[in-house]
Design a protein around this motif. Structure first.
Motif: not given
Length: 213
Positions: A134, A188, A191
């Motif tokens: 990410r 994240s 993610l």
């Protein structure tokens, strides 16, 4: 299901706990410098993804060695670096390096790159794995010299990717984030949720889990 965070980062642990998951923490023993040296001119995304995978795999090997029951386990490895002015940097380590980083970042922006790897263990073997990255743009303020001196003196920027935090003292010097703020903090959530789904784990099944559950 057992959830293992392959990281010593307090920020990652706090983020997961705030999001309803209280993992076991097992820190990997990988030599990051050796892994980086083994890569031939890697792209930034490849670099953080490879390091995250190495950490997850290292911890997975240790879990398998000590797990006689074949417990259903997911392990999450993470790595973060900042791309600033065409250079990818990690933890500064020293006040001098932190100051140099901030001179380059002050009043500008950088791209925080986060790599995650999820390994699922079942019946004593690796049953599934998933990896991803990410990228989030961070816009920095221009700290006054005395502010930067005080910030570096706290020691906080020395041990974090890019020499700043979003959720700590460094947050005073971040003007904004374009993208996923949780990835800037260290893990994240979007993610990780997607990678867990790839290995057959719904994130809501982990809510309220405790290491001794």
């Amino acid at each position: 299901m057992r959830f293992v965070l392959a990281s010593a980062s307090p920020a990652r642990l706090a983020m997961l706990r705030a999001a309803g998951v209280d993992p076991d923490v097992v820190v990997s023993g990988v030599d990051e410098a050796a892994i980086i040296a083994s890569l031939s001119d890697p792209a930034p995304a490849e670099l953080v993804r490879t390091l995250a995978a190495a950490k997850a795999d290292d911890v997975a090997a240790g879990v398998l060695d000590g797990d006689a029951r074949g417990e259903d386990t997911v392990i999450v490895g993470c790595d973060s670096m900042l791309s600033i002015g065409g250079e990818v940097v990690g933890k500064p380590g020293t006040p001098e390096v932190a100051r140099t980083r901030w001179k380059a970042m002050s009043g500008g922006s950088g791209e925080l790159l986060t790599g995650h790897a999820v390994v699922r263990l079942r019946d004593g073997v690796v049953a599934a794995r998933a990896e991803g990255t990410r990228a989030t743009t961070v816009r920095f303020a221009a700290p006054e010299p005395q502010e930067l001196d005080a910030y570096i003196a706290t020691g906080e920027p020395l041990a974090v990717a890019g020499a700043f935090t979003l959720d700590g003292l460094g947050g005073w010097f971040v003007e904004g984030v374009d993208g996923d703020p949780s990835s800037v903090i260290g893990i994240s959530l979007p993610l990780t949720r997607g990678l867990l789904a790839e290995v057959g784990v719904g994130v809501v099944s982990l809510w309220g889990a405790r290491p001794d559950a």
